[in-house]
Design a protein around this motif. Structure first.
Motif, mmCIF file in Angstrom:
data_model
loop_
_atom_site.group_PDB
_atom_site.id
_atom_site.type_symbol
_atom_site.label_atom_id
_atom_site.label_comp_id
_atom_site.label_asym_id
_atom_site.label_seq_id
_atom_site.Cartn_x
_atom_site.Cartn_y
_atom_site.Cartn_z
ATOM 1 N N HIS A 160 0.838 -1.198 0.000
ATOM 2 C CA HIS A 160 0.000 0.000 0.000
ATOM 3 C C HIS A 160 0.879 1.257 0.000
ATOM 4 C CE1 HIS A 160 -3.208 -2.737 0.637
ATOM 5 N NE2 HIS A 160 -3.078 -2.880 1.953
ATOM 6 N N PRO A 161 0.275 2.415 -0.344
ATOM 7 C CA PRO A 161 1.070 3.654 -0.416
ATOM 8 C C PRO A 161 1.685 4.110 0.912
ATOM 9 C CG PRO A 161 -1.184 4.011 -1.206
ATOM 10 C CD PRO A 161 -1.094 2.589 -0.818
ATOM 11 N N ASN A 162 1.154 3.623 2.043
ATOM 12 C CA ASN A 162 1.739 4.026 3.337
ATOM 13 C C ASN A 162 2.952 3.161 3.713
ATOM 14 O OD1 ASN A 162 0.000 1.765 3.644
ATOM 15 N ND2 ASN A 162 -0.004 2.067 5.848
ATOM 16 N N VAL A 163 3.305 2.208 2.848
ATOM 17 C CA VAL A 163 4.429 1.311 3.152
ATOM 18 C C VAL A 163 5.702 1.837 2.509
ATOM 19 C CG1 VAL A 163 5.347 -1.041 2.907
ATOM 20 C CG2 VAL A 163 2.891 -0.695 3.239
ATOM 21 N N LYS A 164 6.734 2.021 3.307
ATOM 22 C CA LYS A 164 8.047 2.432 2.799
ATOM 23 C C LYS A 164 9.026 1.306 3.117
ATOM 24 C CE LYS A 164 6.254 6.435 2.087
ATOM 25 N NZ LYS A 164 5.590 6.513 0.800
ATOM 26 N N VAL A 165 9.922 1.052 2.195
ATOM 27 C CA VAL A 165 10.872 -0.041 2.417
ATOM 28 C C VAL A 165 12.289 0.505 2.381
ATOM 29 C CG1 VAL A 165 11.709 -2.279 1.600
ATOM 30 C CG2 VAL A 165 9.304 -1.669 1.275
ATOM 31 N N PHE A 166 13.068 0.114 3.342
ATOM 32 C CA PHE A 166 14.493 0.433 3.299
ATOM 33 C C PHE A 166 15.255 -0.878 3.416
ATOM 34 C CE2 PHE A 166 18.529 2.373 4.447
ATOM 35 C CZ PHE A 166 18.561 3.366 3.486
ATOM 36 N N SER A 167 16.054 -1.180 2.400
ATOM 37 C CA SER A 167 16.672 -2.502 2.345
ATOM 38 C C SER A 167 17.852 -2.482 1.374
ATOM 39 C CB SER A 167 15.598 -3.505 1.889
ATOM 40 O OG SER A 167 16.098 -4.816 1.947
ATOM 41 N N ASN A 168 18.393 -3.655 1.074
ATOM 42 C CA ASN A 168 19.473 -3.764 0.089
ATOM 43 C C ASN A 168 18.872 -3.929 -1.298
ATOM 44 O OD1 ASN A 168 21.746 -3.882 2.000
ATOM 45 N ND2 ASN A 168 20.812 -5.808 2.641
ATOM 46 N N TYR A 169 19.149 -2.980 -2.162
ATOM 47 C CA TYR A 169 18.574 -3.017 -3.513
ATOM 48 C C TYR A 169 19.618 -3.380 -4.554
ATOM 49 C CZ TYR A 169 14.091 -1.428 -1.995
ATOM 50 O OH TYR A 169 12.866 -1.373 -1.374
ATOM 51 N N MET A 170 19.144 -4.086 -5.564
ATOM 52 C CA MET A 170 20.028 -4.526 -6.646
ATOM 53 C C MET A 170 20.194 -3.413 -7.670
ATOM 54 S SD MET A 170 18.342 -8.224 -7.275
ATOM 55 C CE MET A 170 18.669 -9.577 -6.173
ATOM 56 N N ASP A 171 21.366 -3.388 -8.261
ATOM 57 C CA ASP A 171 21.650 -2.418 -9.319
ATOM 58 C C ASP A 171 21.816 -3.227 -10.609
ATOM 59 O OD1 ASP A 171 22.173 -0.061 -10.501
ATOM 60 O OD2 ASP A 171 24.146 0.268 -9.572
ATOM 61 N N PHE A 172 20.974 -2.941 -11.591
ATOM 62 C CA PHE A 172 20.995 -3.715 -12.835
ATOM 63 C C PHE A 172 21.651 -2.896 -13.951
ATOM 64 C CE2 PHE A 172 17.392 -5.255 -10.352
ATOM 65 C CZ PHE A 172 17.598 -6.625 -10.378
ATOM 66 N N ASP A 173 22.297 -3.571 -14.877
ATOM 67 C CA ASP A 173 22.882 -2.847 -16.023
ATOM 68 C C ASP A 173 21.769 -2.542 -17.033
ATOM 69 O OD1 ASP A 173 22.399 -5.087 -17.569
ATOM 70 O OD2 ASP A 173 24.487 -5.767 -17.592
ATOM 71 N N GLU A 174 22.144 -1.925 -18.161
ATOM 72 C CA GLU A 174 21.106 -1.485 -19.108
ATOM 73 C C GLU A 174 20.365 -2.644 -19.781
ATOM 74 O OE1 GLU A 174 25.010 -1.731 -20.992
ATOM 75 O OE2 GLU A 174 24.297 -0.772 -19.180
ATOM 76 N N THR A 175 20.927 -3.856 -19.671
ATOM 77 C CA THR A 175 20.205 -5.008 -20.239
ATOM 78 C C THR A 175 19.375 -5.726 -19.162
ATOM 79 O OG1 THR A 175 22.008 -6.573 -19.840
ATOM 80 C CG2 THR A 175 22.070 -5.387 -21.942
ATOM 81 N N GLY A 176 19.355 -5.168 -17.941
ATOM 82 C CA GLY A 176 18.541 -5.765 -16.876
ATOM 83 C C GLY A 176 19.215 -6.910 -16.144
ATOM 84 N N VAL A 177 20.550 -6.921 -16.161
ATOM 85 C CA VAL A 177 21.289 -7.979 -15.474
ATOM 86 C C VAL A 177 21.957 -7.380 -14.217
ATOM 87 C CG1 VAL A 177 23.282 -9.542 -15.652
ATOM 88 C CG2 VAL A 177 21.673 -9.346 -17.558
ATOM 89 N N LEU A 178 21.862 -8.125 -13.104
ATOM 90 C CA LEU A 178 22.428 -7.639 -11.840
ATOM 91 C C LEU A 178 23.927 -7.390 -11.968
ATOM 92 C CD1 LEU A 178 22.116 -7.141 -8.740
ATOM 93 C CD2 LEU A 178 22.607 -9.573 -8.418
#
Ligand code: C5P
Ligand code: MG
Length: 275
Positions: A160-178
């Motif tokens: 829901h819009p009241n939910v905020k997440v703080f965590s470890n996020y992946m960074d993907f290259d321009e082809t969508g690969v981690l």
């Protein structure tokens, strides 16, 4: 409860202060998700990916070896947090390095979550919906994998819009690969709301001085550190594993300790009472 009288007093004070003063800070893995179902362990956000079709058999074995080495250290009541911290950083760093080598595709994460045994605790729907209904912000603060956990709550229909997440996020290259993980690593011993507010994130939390904190690890207790002008805090802890060894430490640290409870019944009852 170690001190039921204190719990009662905090609840009364928070109830008087009203819903507009409350924020909920919750851990994700083994707090919002189940620890076990029908006697079988449920996966953490890391495990969801580790056990998936996106990971080679060789890498799965390596990740499993890491889990077998470091998880017992994580829950070892004989070691101090100070002793454990460098080892936990070592675990997360090694696991993330292995994941990056797997060339994981962003567009397959949805399937991975759908095909996994991920399970939110019984009563999760009421928990998320009730917070939305009363416009209470929920900060999910996780040392797990942000991309995976967001997909779990999205597929459950409660992001829901009241939910905020703080965590470890992946960074993907321009082809969508981690290609890497973004920003500073979050592990179980550096969760602090204050450090988020300093980066300018989630400013709306600044006006909420009463905190309901929900976690499963003793490391989760610092999640509310740095909350602006904190007035009251009620800490609920799920004690899932190594119960007898850790009970005293949990009772000393959390206001309410839930032993092998796979439901959100107690947090829900509290919220219904507070709102
Ligand atoms: O969401 P939360 O902060 O609880 O996520 C951290 C949990 O993820 C830890 O309790 C740990 O057992 C688990 N973990 C894992 N695999 C890793 C690193 C951590 O399952 N590589
Ligand atoms: Mg946890």
């Amino acid at each position: 409860m170690g001190d039921p009288h204190r719990v009662e007093e905090i609840i009364k004070t928070m109830q008087k202060a009203g819903t507009s003063t409350i924020q909920v800070i919750s851990d994700f893995d083994m707090t919002l998700t189940r620890f076990a179902y029908n006697g079988k362990r449920c996966p953490t956000s890391h495990n969801i990916l580790d056990n998936s079709k996106l990971i080679s058999e060789e890498c799965k074995a390596q990740l499993k070896d890491l889990l077998n080495i470091y998880y017992p250290i994580e829950i070892d009541s004989k070691r101090t947090a100070k002793e454990k911290l460098p080892l936990m950083v070592e675990w997360w760093t090694k696991a993330h390095t292995l994941l990056v080598q797997q060339r994981i595709r962003k567009d397959l994460l949805q399937d991975v979550v759908r095909e996994s045994d991920a399970m939110l605790r019984k009563g999760y729907q009421l928990f998320f919906d009730h917070l939305l209904e009363h416009s209470i912000p929920l900060l999910i603060f996780s040392a797990g994998l942000g991309d995976v956990l967001e997909e779990v709550i999205r597929q459950a229909g409660v992001f829901h819009p009241n939910v905020k997440v703080f965590s470890n996020y992946m960074d993907f290259d321009e082809t969508g690969v981690l290609k890497a993980f973004k920003g500073e690593l979050i592990h179980i011993y550096n969760k602090r709301e204050g450090s988020l507010l300093n980066t300018g994130h989630f400013q709306e939390l600044k006006s909420r001085h009463n905190v309901l904190l929900v976690g499963d690890s003793l490391g989760d207790l610092t999640m509310a550190d740095g909350v602006h002008g904190m007035e009251n805090i009620l800490k609920i802890g799920f004690l899932n594993d190594k119960v007898e060894e850790r009970k005293t430490a949990y009772l000393n640290a959390y206001d309410i300790v839930l032993v092998k409870d796979e439901t959100m019944d107690v947090p829900n009852a509290l919220l219904l009472h507070l709102t």
